[in-house]
Scaffold this active site. Structure first.
Site, PDB file in Angstrom:
ATOM      1  N   ASP A  75      -6.922  10.881 -11.316  1.00 52.55           N
ATOM      2  CA  ASP A  75      -7.508  12.385 -11.324  1.00 52.55           C
ATOM      3  C   ASP A  75      -9.021  12.235 -12.474  1.00 52.55           C
ATOM      4  O   ASP A  75      -8.806  11.147 -13.268  1.00 52.55           O
ATOM      5  CB  ASP A  75      -6.596  13.325 -12.381  1.00 52.55           C
ATOM      6  N   THR A 113     -12.912   4.912 -13.309  1.00 58.38           N
ATOM      7  CA  THR A 113     -13.116   5.370 -14.380  1.00 58.38           C
ATOM      8  C   THR A 113     -14.372   5.221 -15.147  1.00 58.38           C
ATOM      9  O   THR A 113     -14.372   6.355 -15.611  1.00 58.38           O
ATOM     10  CB  THR A 113     -12.136   4.603 -15.035  1.00 58.38           C
ATOM     11  N   THR A 133      -8.999  -4.091 -13.172  1.00 61.24           N
ATOM     12  CA  THR A 133      -8.354  -3.838 -11.868  1.00 61.24           C
ATOM     13  C   THR A 133      -8.339  -5.746 -11.314  1.00 61.24           C
ATOM     14  O   THR A 133      -8.879  -5.989 -11.702  1.00 61.24           O
ATOM     15  CB  THR A 133     -10.058  -3.428 -11.591  1.00 61.24           C
ATOM     16  N   ILE A 134      -7.347  -5.457  -9.980  1.00 63.99           N
ATOM     17  CA  ILE A 134      -7.008  -6.407  -9.271  1.00 63.99           C
ATOM     18  C   ILE A 134      -8.300  -6.386  -8.277  1.00 63.99           C
ATOM     19  O   ILE A 134      -8.352  -7.769  -8.271  1.00 63.99           O
ATOM     20  CB  ILE A 134      -6.269  -6.513  -8.585  1.00 63.99           C
ATOM     21  N   ASP A 135      -9.229  -6.196  -7.887  1.00 64.64           N
ATOM     22  CA  ASP A 135     -10.593  -6.055  -7.396  1.00 64.64           C
ATOM     23  C   ASP A 135     -11.763  -6.296  -8.008  1.00 64.64           C
ATOM     24  O   ASP A 135     -12.607  -7.273  -6.745  1.00 64.64           O
ATOM     25  CB  ASP A 135     -11.083  -4.026  -6.719  1.00 64.64           C
ATOM     26  N   ARG A 170       1.653 -19.519  15.098  1.00 62.93           N
ATOM     27  CA  ARG A 170       1.830 -17.839  15.359  1.00 62.93           C
ATOM     28  C   ARG A 170       0.195 -18.380  14.486  1.00 62.93           C
ATOM     29  O   ARG A 170      -0.148 -19.132  13.576  1.00 62.93           O
ATOM     30  CB  ARG A 170       2.493 -17.864  14.525  1.00 62.93           C
ATOM     31  N   GLY A 178      -8.215  -4.793  -3.107  1.00 65.06           N
ATOM     32  CA  GLY A 178     -10.082  -5.063  -2.942  1.00 65.06           C
ATOM     33  C   GLY A 178     -10.938  -3.972  -2.352  1.00 65.06           C
ATOM     34  O   GLY A 178     -11.651  -4.425  -3.046  1.00 65.06           O
ATOM     35  N   HIS A 179      -9.877  -2.722  -2.002  1.00 64.77           N
ATOM     36  CA  HIS A 179     -11.065  -2.044  -1.869  1.00 64.77           C
ATOM     37  C   HIS A 179     -11.945  -2.224  -0.573  1.00 64.77           C
ATOM     38  O   HIS A 179     -11.877  -2.769   0.218  1.00 64.77           O
ATOM     39  CB  HIS A 179     -11.367  -0.982  -2.704  1.00 64.77           C
ATOM     40  N   ARG A 290       0.884 -12.313  13.813  1.00 61.23           N
ATOM     41  CA  ARG A 290       2.101 -11.821  13.181  1.00 61.23           C
ATOM     42  C   ARG A 290       0.472 -11.619  11.549  1.00 61.23           C
ATOM     43  O   ARG A 290      -0.009 -11.786  11.504  1.00 61.23           O
ATOM     44  CB  ARG A 290       3.313 -11.978  12.736  1.00 61.23           C
TER      45      ARG A 290
HETATM   46  O1  F6P Z   1      -7.968  -0.270  -7.099  1.00 62.86           O
HETATM   47  C1  F6P Z   1      -7.063  -1.219  -7.210  1.00 62.86           C
HETATM   48  C2  F6P Z   1      -5.950  -1.093  -5.490  1.00 62.86           C
HETATM   49  O2  F6P Z   1      -5.015  -1.236  -5.421  1.00 62.86           O
HETATM   50  C3  F6P Z   1      -7.173  -1.327  -4.165  1.00 62.86           C
HETATM   51  O3  F6P Z   1      -7.255  -2.952  -4.164  1.00 62.86           O
HETATM   52  C4  F6P Z   1      -6.898  -0.504  -3.558  1.00 62.86           C
HETATM   53  O4  F6P Z   1      -7.296  -0.375  -2.939  1.00 62.86           O
HETATM   54  C5  F6P Z   1      -6.472   0.559  -3.878  1.00 62.86           C
HETATM   55  O5  F6P Z   1      -6.061   0.676  -5.396  1.00 62.86           O
HETATM   56  C6  F6P Z   1      -4.846   1.602  -3.791  1.00 62.86           C
HETATM   57  O6  F6P Z   1      -5.115   2.226  -4.634  1.00 62.86           O
HETATM   58  P1  F6P Z   1      -3.702   3.008  -4.064  1.00 62.86           P
HETATM   59  O7  F6P Z   1      -2.480   2.348  -5.242  1.00 62.86           O
HETATM   60  O8  F6P Z   1      -3.971   4.081  -4.691  1.00 62.86           O
HETATM   61  O9  F6P Z   1      -2.914   3.607  -3.102  1.00 62.86           O
END
Ligand code: F6P
Length: 372
Positions: A75, A113, A133-135, A170, A178-179, A290
């Site tokens: 939010d 944020t 962030t993991i990104d 395969r 990673g957005h 796959r």
């Molecule tokens: O920003 C962290 C992240 O995990 C991104 O890698 C991903 O695109 C997004 O959040 C997924 O968001 P949500 O958990 O809201 O689906």
């Protein structure tokens, strides 16, 4: 005089959030003699005044926990769904900050944020932000906490997928989060020895990807692992998106909504891109393909030692800055230390993988196809 800290965690959860809360809270209470209150579920908890007092007992035993004891949400203060409406609740955030007589609000989150934190800073609140962030896409910091853990999980997944790819001859495509950036896919791809790595920063040519898989087959390597970032795009799709974004930038006020809707439509179409890529590659190469989508597995579980260290380091540095009265900043990781960077310099920016990044160079030098 005792300082009063409010803290919230916002955006997607990330390993290391609890370690950061512990570092911040314990050093604030025990070392600087401050008082700390948490707001639940990100900016929504600040609006709804839902709190959790952070005392030593609450902060004990959380160092190794994934998730966040405060809860989180995506939010935004100025665009908050309330009932059936979306309202600007910025004023309410300011009122609740004042109601609790806070000296500072610490916002722990990623790029989104930071924009919200800057908005509140512009309303006159004292804000300090921490980069999680993991990104790993927060501008101004060497690294974000959460990234190292997710990198480990994605790398292990690639390691494990190798045996199936090899046994069944395969193509296995692993979709990594990673957005809109490729840090995780590139890092895990290099560490896991993926044969092809596709990231948003380098739009790919599907013919080149198919050729790379077929070449491997001809050379006797009868399998291929492709690490694909969720935001990776073909050259054609990237060109269409770029045009739509330019149109949005140039659009007059009354055309803005239509331009935004066009981008949202393109983004919606992008969901499922990895499945389409697999189907296309199977047709083009004749090789069985796959898909494994790692998804939220990458955000779960115990933070790595490196993430615990980073989160503790930045959390404790945050209280040291608050003690000195340094506000309106992001506590960025720089080498072994940290640097306070003004929020206006980081808000709205994204740290993408530079095209001359050493990981990228190394990937190319060991023969990894980057789709270009
Ligand atoms: O920003 C962290 C992240 O995990 C991104 O890698 C991903 O695109 C997004 O959040 C997924 O968001 P949500 O958990 O809201 O689906």
């Amino acid at each position: 005089m005792t300082k009063y800290i409010g803290v919230l965690t916002a955006g997607g959860d990330s390993p290391g959030l609890n370690a950061a809360l512990r570092g911040l809270g314990k050093s604030a209470i025990g070392y600087h003699n401050m008082s700390v209150i948490g707001f639940r579920d990100g900016f929504r908890g600040l609006v709804e005044n839902r709190t959790l007092p952070l005392e030593n007992a609450t902060l004990s035993g959380i160092l190794t926990l994934g998730g966040t004891i405060l809860g989180t949400s995506r939010d935004k203060p100025d665009l908050m769904p309330v009932g059936s409406k979306v309202l600007d609740m910025t004023e309410v955030c300011v009122d609740n900050y004042r109601k609790h007589h806070l000296d500072v609000l610490v916002c722990i989150g990623g790029a989104g944020t930071l924009k919200n934190a800057y908005l509140l800073h512009k309303q006159g609140l004292n804000i300090v932000a921490l980069p999680k962030t993991i990104d790993n896409d927060v501008w101004g910091t060497d690294v974000t906490f959460g990234f190292d853990t997710a990198l480990g999980i994605a790398t292990e997944a690639i390691d494990r997928l190798h045996s199936t790819a090899q046994a069944h001859h395969r193509i296995i495509i692993v979709e990594v989060m990673g957005h809109n950036t490729g840090w995780l896919a590139l890092g895990a791809g290099v560490a896991g020895g993926a044969d092809i790595i596709l990231i948003p920063e380098i739009p790919y040519d599907i013919n080149i990807v198919a050729e790379a898989a077929v070449r491997r087959w001809r050379e006797g390597k009868r399998f291929s692992i492709i690490a694909v970032a969720e935001g990776a795009m073909s050259r054609e799709d990237a060109a269409i998106l770029q045009k739509a974004e330019e149109r949005k930038k140039q659009a007059k006020k009354e055309e803005k909504e239509a331009a935004k809707a066009a981008i949202a439509e393109l983004e919606a179409k992008h969901i499922g891109n990895t499945m389409r890529l697999a189907a296309e590659l199977e047709t083009m190469t004749g090789l069985e393909s796959r898909v494994t989508i790692l998804g939220h597995l990458q955000r779960g579980g115990t933070p790595s030692a490196a993430d615990r260290l980073l989160a503790t380091r930045l959390g404790t540095e945050c209280t040291a800055l608050i003690d000195k009265g340094v506000y309106g900043v992001l506590v960025a990781a720089r080498g072994e230390g940290s640097k306070a960077i003004p929020l206006e310099q980081v808000a709205g920016k994204l740290k993408r993988v530079p095209l001359d990044h050493p990981w990228l160079e190394s990937a190319r030098r060991v023969g990894t196809c980057m789709g270009d």
